[in-house]
Design a protein around this motif. Structure first.
Motif, PDB file in Angstrom:
ATOM      1  N   ILE A  39      38.108  33.394  41.808  1.00 21.99           N
ATOM      2  CA  ILE A  39      38.803  33.856  40.599  1.00 21.99           C
ATOM      3  C   ILE A  39      38.500  35.330  40.351  1.00 21.99           C
ATOM      4  O   ILE A  39      39.342  36.072  39.878  1.00 21.99           O
ATOM      5  CB  ILE A  39      38.377  33.018  39.379  1.00 21.99           C
ATOM      6  CG1 ILE A  39      38.624  31.545  39.653  1.00 21.99           C
ATOM      7  CG2 ILE A  39      39.135  33.429  38.139  1.00 21.99           C
ATOM      8  CD1 ILE A  39      38.112  30.651  38.557  1.00 21.99           C
ATOM      9  N   TYR A  40      37.256  35.750  40.702  1.00 24.02           N
ATOM     10  CA  TYR A  40      36.905  37.153  40.509  1.00 24.02           C
ATOM     11  C   TYR A  40      37.894  38.069  41.207  1.00 24.02           C
ATOM     12  O   TYR A  40      38.243  39.130  40.691  1.00 24.02           O
ATOM     13  CB  TYR A  40      35.497  37.436  41.059  1.00 24.02           C
ATOM     14  CG  TYR A  40      34.415  37.138  40.067  1.00 24.02           C
ATOM     15  CD1 TYR A  40      34.098  38.055  39.094  1.00 24.02           C
ATOM     16  CD2 TYR A  40      33.729  35.949  40.100  1.00 24.02           C
ATOM     17  CE1 TYR A  40      33.118  37.786  38.168  1.00 24.02           C
ATOM     18  CE2 TYR A  40      32.750  35.668  39.184  1.00 24.02           C
ATOM     19  CZ  TYR A  40      32.448  36.590  38.221  1.00 24.02           C
ATOM     20  OH  TYR A  40      31.488  36.322  37.305  1.00 24.02           O
ATOM     21  N   VAL A  70      40.928  38.344  38.956  1.00 21.20           N
ATOM     22  CA  VAL A  70      40.656  39.023  37.688  1.00 21.20           C
ATOM     23  C   VAL A  70      40.386  40.501  37.924  1.00 21.20           C
ATOM     24  O   VAL A  70      40.912  41.368  37.215  1.00 21.20           O
ATOM     25  CB  VAL A  70      39.449  38.361  37.002  1.00 21.20           C
ATOM     26  CG1 VAL A  70      39.071  39.127  35.779  1.00 21.20           C
ATOM     27  CG2 VAL A  70      39.786  36.947  36.655  1.00 21.20           C
ATOM     28  N   LEU A  71      39.572  40.799  38.948  1.00 18.88           N
ATOM     29  CA  LEU A  71      39.234  42.192  39.200  1.00 18.88           C
ATOM     30  C   LEU A  71      40.452  42.963  39.680  1.00 18.88           C
ATOM     31  O   LEU A  71      40.625  44.129  39.340  1.00 18.88           O
ATOM     32  CB  LEU A  71      38.107  42.278  40.235  1.00 18.88           C
ATOM     33  CG  LEU A  71      36.778  41.750  39.732  1.00 18.88           C
ATOM     34  CD1 LEU A  71      35.733  41.843  40.815  1.00 18.88           C
ATOM     35  CD2 LEU A  71      36.328  42.531  38.515  1.00 18.88           C
ATOM     36  N   LEU A  99      43.964  38.177  33.258  1.00 22.11           N
ATOM     37  CA  LEU A  99      43.318  37.432  32.169  1.00 22.11           C
ATOM     38  C   LEU A  99      43.874  36.014  32.092  1.00 22.11           C
ATOM     39  O   LEU A  99      43.136  35.048  31.924  1.00 22.11           O
ATOM     40  CB  LEU A  99      43.539  38.161  30.846  1.00 22.11           C
ATOM     41  CG  LEU A  99      42.775  39.467  30.718  1.00 22.11           C
ATOM     42  CD1 LEU A  99      43.080  40.129  29.406  1.00 22.11           C
ATOM     43  CD2 LEU A  99      41.287  39.217  30.834  1.00 22.11           C
ATOM     44  N   PHE A 130      35.879  38.781  30.826  1.00 22.06           N
ATOM     45  CA  PHE A 130      37.094  38.581  30.028  1.00 22.06           C
ATOM     46  C   PHE A 130      37.039  39.461  28.788  1.00 22.06           C
ATOM     47  O   PHE A 130      37.954  40.237  28.493  1.00 22.06           O
ATOM     48  CB  PHE A 130      37.089  37.107  29.612  1.00 22.06           C
ATOM     49  CG  PHE A 130      38.425  36.533  29.307  1.00 22.06           C
ATOM     50  CD1 PHE A 130      39.093  35.816  30.269  1.00 22.06           C
ATOM     51  CD2 PHE A 130      38.993  36.689  28.070  1.00 22.06           C
ATOM     52  CE1 PHE A 130      40.320  35.271  29.993  1.00 22.06           C
ATOM     53  CE2 PHE A 130      40.221  36.153  27.790  1.00 22.06           C
ATOM     54  CZ  PHE A 130      40.891  35.436  28.755  1.00 22.06           C
ATOM     55  N   ILE A 183      34.246  31.746  42.538  1.00 27.92           N
ATOM     56  CA  ILE A 183      34.047  33.156  42.897  1.00 27.92           C
ATOM     57  C   ILE A 183      35.399  33.781  43.245  1.00 27.92           C
ATOM     58  O   ILE A 183      35.652  34.953  42.971  1.00 27.92           O
ATOM     59  CB  ILE A 183      33.072  33.287  44.081  1.00 27.92           C
ATOM     60  CG1 ILE A 183      31.721  32.717  43.708  1.00 27.92           C
ATOM     61  CG2 ILE A 183      32.897  34.736  44.492  1.00 27.92           C
ATOM     62  CD1 ILE A 183      31.035  33.412  42.598  1.00 27.92           C
ATOM     63  N   MET A 219      32.279  35.185  33.983  1.00 32.78           N
ATOM     64  CA  MET A 219      33.722  35.400  33.916  1.00 32.78           C
ATOM     65  C   MET A 219      34.152  35.601  32.467  1.00 32.78           C
ATOM     66  O   MET A 219      34.978  36.469  32.175  1.00 32.78           O
ATOM     67  CB  MET A 219      34.437  34.203  34.539  1.00 32.78           C
ATOM     68  CG  MET A 219      35.911  34.349  34.647  1.00 32.78           C
ATOM     69  SD  MET A 219      36.360  35.775  35.594  1.00 32.78           S
ATOM     70  CE  MET A 219      36.237  35.132  37.224  1.00 32.78           C
ATOM     71  N   TRP A 252      42.310  43.897  36.624  1.00 32.32           N
ATOM     72  CA  TRP A 252      41.667  44.943  35.824  1.00 32.32           C
ATOM     73  C   TRP A 252      41.709  46.288  36.542  1.00 32.32           C
ATOM     74  O   TRP A 252      42.008  47.317  35.944  1.00 32.32           O
ATOM     75  CB  TRP A 252      40.226  44.537  35.529  1.00 32.32           C
ATOM     76  CG  TRP A 252      39.488  45.592  34.788  1.00 32.32           C
ATOM     77  CD1 TRP A 252      39.598  45.886  33.470  1.00 32.32           C
ATOM     78  CD2 TRP A 252      38.555  46.523  35.329  1.00 32.32           C
ATOM     79  NE1 TRP A 252      38.785  46.936  33.155  1.00 32.32           N
ATOM     80  CE2 TRP A 252      38.138  47.345  34.276  1.00 32.32           C
ATOM     81  CE3 TRP A 252      38.041  46.729  36.609  1.00 32.32           C
ATOM     82  CZ2 TRP A 252      37.220  48.361  34.458  1.00 32.32           C
ATOM     83  CZ3 TRP A 252      37.117  47.736  36.794  1.00 32.32           C
ATOM     84  CH2 TRP A 252      36.712  48.533  35.727  1.00 32.32           C
ATOM     85  N   ALA A 253      41.393  46.270  37.853  1.00 36.81           N
ATOM     86  CA  ALA A 253      41.228  47.525  38.580  1.00 36.81           C
ATOM     87  C   ALA A 253      42.546  48.250  38.791  1.00 36.81           C
ATOM     88  O   ALA A 253      42.554  49.429  39.098  1.00 36.81           O
ATOM     89  CB  ALA A 253      40.556  47.264  39.928  1.00 36.81           C
ATOM     90  N   SER A 300      42.353  33.960  34.847  1.00 34.68           N
ATOM     91  CA  SER A 300      40.951  33.552  34.690  1.00 34.68           C
ATOM     92  C   SER A 300      40.868  32.396  33.710  1.00 34.68           C
ATOM     93  O   SER A 300      40.175  31.407  33.966  1.00 34.68           O
ATOM     94  CB  SER A 300      40.102  34.728  34.238  1.00 34.68           C
ATOM     95  OG  SER A 300      40.461  35.119  32.942  1.00 34.68           O
ATOM     96  N   ALA A 301      41.604  32.493  32.600  1.00 37.10           N
ATOM     97  CA  ALA A 301      41.562  31.399  31.623  1.00 37.10           C
ATOM     98  C   ALA A 301      42.099  30.120  32.246  1.00 37.10           C
ATOM     99  O   ALA A 301      41.507  29.047  32.115  1.00 37.10           O
ATOM    100  CB  ALA A 301      42.378  31.782  30.400  1.00 37.10           C
TER     101      ALA A 301
END
Lengths: 257, 454
Positions: free
Chosen positions: B142-143, B146-147, B162, A86, B140, A82, B150-151, B165-166
């Motif tokens: 979290i992916y 995050v994705l 972001l 990041f 998992i 992750m 991003w996507a 995720s943090a």
């Protein structure tokens, strides 16, 4: 997988379910590894690696090491990958590989070094495991899987464990020391200083005119009009491209009958 | 009445395949129904706290509102941004929803019951490390977020992704550490074993007195429980920690660019995650499916058969109410304060608490009675001495208002004098004077307009 095969041989059999899981997950892990190397986009590469790591986690679970499997997924897939992701996302989504080689002959050297490293690991493992007799999973897990790992980790391998953790902490502290910028008290600007800057010549103290003010549209892309009728370019965001509607866009859509 | 029979790991290995399928379907249906219920529950409770009716149109008293919303969502137009990374954009909501469902596989709903002639536990499955499975599913999951960020190929979703995720990784550390105390006390990481360990308190001898320790870990391990509750709110991205989707800052956060069914999946995942952390809290800290203490003394069969399902549901709904209450009460935290709280307060406190607990356990298990007393007294003295001799922060001198004004740097913003007398505005006086004759009935105060404070 050497240890697994040895253990399976010691047990004398590989059950059908285990064989199926091995061939499916193994193929998936290899596909993930290949995808990671071949993917153009850095984020896609990272995602392929996630697939491989998940497969490894499942392998651990199948080989009667549920704790290791769960930790593999939580720590490696969940936290470390992750963090990679990041960084890759912050670098930018269009940062795909450039095809120009900046270092001459680096591909050949990389392949050779990779093969050399693989050989080194393989011979090292082979020599280390040569005289080892497999006791079987039942015996290894006799006090319970978690308890067995804890027993080994905190007795026989406690020094290696502590050294590894010291190494990791050193790396983390080093990264922080390199990246941290100490800001002195004199660098901090107070209210008076900020006020001076705001009213200094060349800076406009009042808030910017809102977009669309005195205009006949509410679009944020339309500049505001100043009292003298001129358009205020500073009222619209710089990232919005100025454009006129094309003829087909401006034409009636035929939705109103 | 037969007493509750706790499942062992062997119970789950003996399950027939069709029983497993039935339980799988059961978990799925329970989660979907609970999600539909929770959405309505939340909207109604928040409405009640804001003194407004809330959903009251569809179905009896509006209880079918979320069902109609759920049916509507997949049929809405799907808009995919031009800059989206198509494959990842598609996978992200699937990962999110899948992980949310998977985590529920190890939640115990009840004891061993007879289902279609088979003895089976009201829990889909259990492994020696099932609590870690939940953590793995969370990490998992979290992916997905995050994705998605991003996507989408857009700025707000990327920032939201972001942030999440943090945030989720930081709070997962605190959450995982709060489990450690439970593992140490229960001696197991399997959910059914942890419920079993909370069945009854074991009597402890403290200074010659027999004291029965409370059986719920929420009482016994109070610091862990509190830290878990806080980090659970952070982990599920709920208010006041809903920074990944802060409306005032990031539009909708990671799911800004999502619509139709894909958005529905994120919505579903968020609510299921909320239910999951409540269920984990119930299992680990509130005695799981067992009835609260005084009930079993009155009604011996409270923990047998399918009754425990009810206790489980009641506990989960109370915890969900806590989530909703927080949302209705607290404003959102600032991001840096939130992260500082996670790393500099929750994690160190948790570590100290685990160390203390481990020390207590070692003293209890190994030391003889004399050493035990010496150790306890010694530790208490050291703690007291540290607390007494800790250098207190120097108090800032109390400045009067005049002194504070004097202390301001040259060129500061001008402040009016403290004894400023603002003369009444002549315009206001005139306005009052003109208005006064319009007073109908009562005593006319139009005669002394000068006294009017306007």
């Amino acid at each position: 997988m050497t240890a697994t095969v040895l253990a399976a041989e010691a047990a004398g059999r590989v059950s059908a379910g285990e064989a199926w899981a091995f061939w499916i997950l193994g193929a998936l892990a290899v596909v993930g590894a290949l995808g990671m190397v071949l993917a153009r986009n850095a984020v896609h590469s990272a995602l392929w690696l996630v697939v491989t790591m998940l497969c490894l986690g499942f392998f651990y679970v199948i080989n009667a090491a549920p704790f290791l499997g769960a930790v593999q997924i939580i720590v490696y897939t969940g936290a470390i990958m992750m963090l990679f992701l990041f960084v890759l996302m912050l670098v930018g989504r269009d940062a795909s590989d450039s095809l120009i080689e900046t270092l001459r002959g680096q591909r050949v050297v990389a392949v050779l070094l990779g093969l050399g490293f693989a050989g080194l690991v393989a011979t090292g493992l082979g020599r280390a495991l040569d005289g080892t007799t497999a006791v079987g999973l039942t015996e290894a897990n006799a006090p319970g899987n978690v308890q067995a790992i804890a027993g080994l980790l905190f007795s026989r391998y406690v020094l290696a464990f502590e050294i590894t953790s010291a190494l990791l902490i050193t790396a983390a502290v080093g990264a922080m020391v390199l990246a941290h910028v100490e800001r002195g008290k004199e660098d901090r600007s107070d209210q008076v200083e900020r006020m001076r800057q705001r009213f200094a010549p060349g800076s406009y103290p009042a808030p910017k005119a809102g977009p669309g003010v005195y205009a006949n549209t509410m679009s944020v892309a339309v500049p505001a009009r100043l009292p003298d009728g001129s358009q205020s370019e500073r009222s619209i965001s710089k990232i919005l491209p100025q454009r006129e509607l094309t003829a087909p866009e401006a034409a009636p859509k035929g939705t109103e009958k | 009445m037969i007493l509750a029979e706790d499942p062992t790991l062997q119970t789950f290995e003996n399950d027939v395949w069709w029983i497993v399928l039935i339980k799988l379907l059961g978990v799925f249906v329970v989660l979907l129904l609970l999600t539909l219920f929770t959405i309505n529950y939340e909207r109604k409770v928040v409405a009640r706290m804001a003194v407004r009716p809330g959903p009251n149109q569809v179905g009896p008293k509006g209880w079918l509102q979320s069902l109609t919303d759920g049916v509507k969502l997949p049929f809405k137009e799907e808009i995919i941004p031009k800059t989206a990374d198509k494959v990842v954009y598609f996978i992200a909501p699937v990962i999110s929803a899948m992980c949310a469902f998977t985590a529920f596989a190890v939640i115990p709903f009840g004891p061993v019951v007879t289902m279609f002639g088979q003895r089976t536990a009201l829990q889909l499955t259990d492994v020696p490390v099932s609590v870690l499975i939940v953590l793995a599913c969370a990490s998992i999951g979290i992916y997905g977020i995050v994705l998605a960020g991003w996507a989408s190929g857009s700025t707000y979703p990327l920032l939201g992704g972001l942030r999440s995720s943090a945030q989720m990784i930081s709070y997962e550390v605190a959450m995982g550490l709060s489990f450690v105390a439970v593992f140490m006390t229960a001696g197991s990481m399997s959910t059914s074993e942890i419920v079993k360990a909370q069945a009854g308190g074991d009597p402890q001898e403290i200074f010659g007195m027999e004291v029965t320790a409370p059986s719920w870990y929420a009482v016994l391990l109070l610091p862990s429980f509190v830290i878990y509750c806080i980090s659970a709110v952070g982990e599920t991205n709920r208010a006041p920690f809903d920074l990944p989707e802060a409306e005032s800052e990031l539009v909708g956060g990671f799911h800004t660019e999502y619509s139709s069914f894909k958005f529905a999946l994120f919505f579903l995942a968020e609510y299921i995650n909320m239910i999951t952390v409540s269920a984990i809290c119930t299992t680990l800290f509130l005695g799981g499916w067992r009835a609260p203490a005084p009930i079993t003394t009155i009604w011996a069969g409270a923990n047998s058969g399918y009754w425990p399902l009810m206790w489980w549901l009641v506990k989960v709904l109370i915890l969900l109410f806590g989530f909703i209450w927080l949302r209705a009460t607290l404003p959102r935290l600032r991001y840096d304060q939130f992260m500082r709280f996670g790393w500099k307060v929750l994690i160190p406190v948790n570590l100290v608490w685990i160390l203390f607990l481990a020390g207590v356990r070692v003293i209890n298990d190994e030391a003889s009675r004399g050493t035990r007393i010496i150790l306890i007294v010694g530790i208490a003295t050291v703690v007291l001495l540290i607390a007494l001799l800790w250098p207190s922060a120097k108090k800032a001198p109390q400045l009067s208002v005049e002194e504070q004004i004097q202390a301001r740097p040259q060129g500061s913003f001008p402040v009016p004098p403290l004894d400023l007398q603002v003369p009444p505005s002549p315009r206001a006086r005139r306005a009052v004077a003109e208005r006064a004759p319009a007073t109908v009935g009562g005593d006319s105060r139009g005669d002394e307009p000068a006294d009017k404070e306007v």
